[in-house]
Design a protein around this motif. Structure first.
Motif, PDB file in Angstrom:
ATOM      1  N   GLY A 106      35.511 -10.195  -0.309  1.00  0.00           N
ATOM      2  CA  GLY A 106      35.455 -11.155  -0.904  1.00  0.00           C
ATOM      3  C   GLY A 106      34.451 -12.273  -0.746  1.00  0.00           C
ATOM      4  N   SER A 107      34.248 -13.265  -1.598  1.00  0.00           N
ATOM      5  CA  SER A 107      33.153 -14.160  -1.277  1.00  0.00           C
ATOM      6  C   SER A 107      33.316 -15.161  -0.163  1.00  0.00           C
ATOM      7  N   THR A 108      34.903 -15.587  -0.198  1.00  0.00           N
ATOM      8  CA  THR A 108      35.094 -16.725   1.043  1.00  0.00           C
ATOM      9  C   THR A 108      35.077 -16.050   2.373  1.00  0.00           C
ATOM     10  N   GLY A 162      41.612  -4.686   5.621  1.00  0.00           N
ATOM     11  CA  GLY A 162      43.045  -4.782   4.740  1.00  0.00           C
ATOM     12  C   GLY A 162      42.979  -3.889   3.420  1.00  0.00           C
ATOM     13  N   ASP A 163      41.731  -3.680   3.033  1.00  0.00           N
ATOM     14  CA  ASP A 163      41.349  -2.986   1.814  1.00  0.00           C
ATOM     15  C   ASP A 163      39.970  -2.630   1.829  1.00  0.00           C
ATOM     16  N   GLU A 164      39.881  -1.462   1.036  1.00  0.00           N
ATOM     17  CA  GLU A 164      38.387  -1.153   0.746  1.00  0.00           C
ATOM     18  C   GLU A 164      38.203  -0.398  -0.741  1.00  0.00           C
ATOM     19  N   ARG A 165      37.074  -0.875  -1.166  1.00  0.00           N
ATOM     20  CA  ARG A 165      36.743  -0.130  -2.282  1.00  0.00           C
ATOM     21  C   ARG A 165      36.318   1.405  -2.081  1.00  0.00           C
ATOM     22  N   CYS A 166      36.610   2.141  -2.982  1.00  0.00           N
ATOM     23  CA  CYS A 166      36.370   3.649  -2.882  1.00  0.00           C
ATOM     24  C   CYS A 166      34.896   4.069  -3.384  1.00  0.00           C
ATOM     25  N   GLY A 179      46.102 -13.906  -8.616  1.00  0.00           N
ATOM     26  CA  GLY A 179      46.979 -13.784  -7.770  1.00  0.00           C
ATOM     27  C   GLY A 179      46.969 -12.630  -6.900  1.00  0.00           C
ATOM     28  N   HIS A 180      46.047 -11.483  -7.044  1.00  0.00           N
ATOM     29  CA  HIS A 180      45.900 -10.479  -6.301  1.00  0.00           C
ATOM     30  C   HIS A 180      45.670 -10.865  -4.755  1.00  0.00           C
ATOM     31  N   THR A 181      45.812 -10.052  -3.912  1.00  0.00           N
ATOM     32  CA  THR A 181      45.602 -10.306  -2.438  1.00  0.00           C
ATOM     33  C   THR A 181      45.393  -8.943  -1.749  1.00  0.00           C
ATOM     34  N   ALA A 182      44.490  -8.589  -1.062  1.00  0.00           N
ATOM     35  CA  ALA A 182      44.005  -7.507  -0.417  1.00  0.00           C
ATOM     36  C   ALA A 182      43.602  -6.531  -2.000  1.00  0.00           C
ATOM     37  N   SER A 183      44.245  -5.534  -1.816  1.00  0.00           N
ATOM     38  CA  SER A 183      44.181  -4.910  -3.287  1.00  0.00           C
ATOM     39  C   SER A 183      45.523  -4.474  -3.860  1.00  0.00           C
ATOM     40  N   GLY A 219      37.561 -22.646  -8.769  1.00  0.00           N
ATOM     41  CA  GLY A 219      38.265 -21.555  -9.690  1.00  0.00           C
ATOM     42  C   GLY A 219      39.394 -21.252  -9.078  1.00  0.00           C
ATOM     43  N   LYS A 220      39.923 -21.373  -7.898  1.00  0.00           N
ATOM     44  CA  LYS A 220      41.129 -20.993  -7.195  1.00  0.00           C
ATOM     45  C   LYS A 220      42.092 -21.877  -7.326  1.00  0.00           C
ATOM     46  N   ALA A 221      41.727 -23.268  -7.763  1.00  0.00           N
ATOM     47  CA  ALA A 221      42.659 -24.331  -7.699  1.00  0.00           C
ATOM     48  C   ALA A 221      43.989 -24.165  -8.422  1.00  0.00           C
TER      49      ALA A 221
HETATM   50  C1  6PG Z   1      38.395  -7.409  -2.085  1.00  0.00           C
HETATM   51  C2  6PG Z   1      39.400  -8.226  -1.402  1.00  0.00           C
HETATM   52  C3  6PG Z   1      40.035  -9.101  -2.675  1.00  0.00           C
HETATM   53  C4  6PG Z   1      39.357 -10.494  -2.652  1.00  0.00           C
HETATM   54  C5  6PG Z   1      39.737 -11.452  -3.605  1.00  0.00           C
HETATM   55  C6  6PG Z   1      39.050 -12.790  -3.559  1.00  0.00           C
HETATM   56  O1  6PG Z   1      38.083  -6.238  -1.667  1.00  0.00           O
HETATM   57  O2  6PG Z   1      37.665  -8.013  -3.036  1.00  0.00           O
HETATM   58  O3  6PG Z   1      40.113  -7.771  -0.744  1.00  0.00           O
HETATM   59  O4  6PG Z   1      41.408  -9.217  -2.332  1.00  0.00           O
HETATM   60  O5  6PG Z   1      39.661 -11.033  -1.335  1.00  0.00           O
HETATM   61  O6  6PG Z   1      39.558 -10.626  -4.829  1.00  0.00           O
HETATM   62  O7  6PG Z   1      37.555 -12.601  -3.603  1.00  0.00           O
HETATM   63  P1  6PG Z   1      36.769 -13.999  -3.845  1.00  0.00           P
HETATM   64  O8  6PG Z   1      36.900 -14.589  -2.547  1.00  0.00           O
HETATM   65  O9  6PG Z   1      35.243 -13.227  -4.120  1.00  0.00           O
HETATM   66  O10 6PG Z   1      37.119 -14.621  -5.297  1.00  0.00           O
END
Ligand code: 6PG
Length: 240
Positions: A41-43, A69-73, A145-149, A198-200
């Motif tokens: 993610g960007s943060t 915590g997660d990865e794209r395939c 509201g997703h986190t990790a995947s 955007g996350k507020a």
């Molecule tokens: C990913 C992350 C995902 C990410 C959120 C926020 O693999 O993309 O694990 O959970 O942290 O989508 O992403 P941004 O900070 O880019 O909005």
């Protein structure tokens, strides 16, 4: 225990994370390691850049083991890869033994990689209550509201007996490997890193207790650890 901190600049969030990591390292036995699950993610990317530029002499990286915590395939060179993002913004700039970096191999068949990575985590992260207990899990937060995947509709992952699962992004269809919610909640410290206007709204729904039950991030509740929300003033702007 939950802590919500709003910072005026992202550099302050980076400094807070570095201090937390240094504190964890100072508290372990000589033959032990601090285990950290990283987020994409960007943060997180901005935090990694800050740490890379400011960690000199502050972080003893050979006492740290890094996981995801997660990865794209996708492969490790793909622009969508969380590993590639971390390598470019952090790993290329710090001295950490290669054997301390545990990459999710996005290029593998997802179901096979979920099993392989589960075994890697089980072997390398000390268990508590039958599940691996990371010292630190860093999490981003999506606007849905997703986190990790762990995406909306897949909250069952917070009851999973598995360590990792192969999942599919509901919008893009992208396959992913993710730690389950059960493992996330078993961590000693779960840290959300959320910035930007955007996350507020989603932060407000989650932290102002507004109809948040449908959001995956609402299921993040440490079983026996601490939860920290590290926000910038924009992401925190709708909090009461
Ligand atoms: C990913 C992350 C995902 C990410 C959120 C926020 O693999 O993309 O694990 O959970 O942290 O989508 O992403 P941004 O900070 O880019 O909005």
């Amino acid at each position: 225990m939950q802590k919500i901190i709003a910072f005026s600049a992202i550099e302050e969030i980076g400094a807070h994370i570095m201090a937390l990591l240094a504190e964890k390292i100072a508290g372990i036995a000589d033959n032990d390691f601090v285990t950290v699950a990283l987020s994409g993610g960007s943060t997180p990317r901005q935090i990694f850049k800050y740490i890379a530029a400011n960690e000199k002499g502050k972080i003893i990286w050979n006492k740290v083991k890094l996981f995801w915590g997660d990865e794209r395939c996708v492969g490790p060179e793909h622009d969508e890869s969380n590993f590639k993002m971390t390598k470019e913004n952090l790993l290329n700039h710090i001295t950490i033994p290669a054997e301390n970096v545990f990459r999710i191999k996005g290029e593998n068949i997802p179901a096979d990689e979920a099993k392989r990575y589960s075994a890697v985590v089980a072997e390398s992260v000390k268990p508590i209550n039958g599940l691996p207990r990371f010292d630190i899990v860093l999490l981003g937060l999506g606007e849905d509201g997703h986190t990790a995947s762990v995406f909306p509709g897949n909250e069952i992952l917070f009851q999973s007996a598995n360590i990792c699962e192969a999942v599919v992004h509901p919008q893009t269809g992208q396959q992913r490997i993710t730690l389950t919610g059960s493992v996330i909640n078993n961590a000693a410290a779960i840290i959300f890193l959320v910035t930007g206007q955007g996350k507020a709204s989603v932060v407000s729904r989650l932290l102002n207790n507004e109809a948040k039950s449908t959001l995956p991030a609402a299921f993040v509740k440490p079983v026996n650890g601490e939860l920290q929300w590290l926000l910038d003033s924009n992401a925190a702007s709708l909090l009461h």
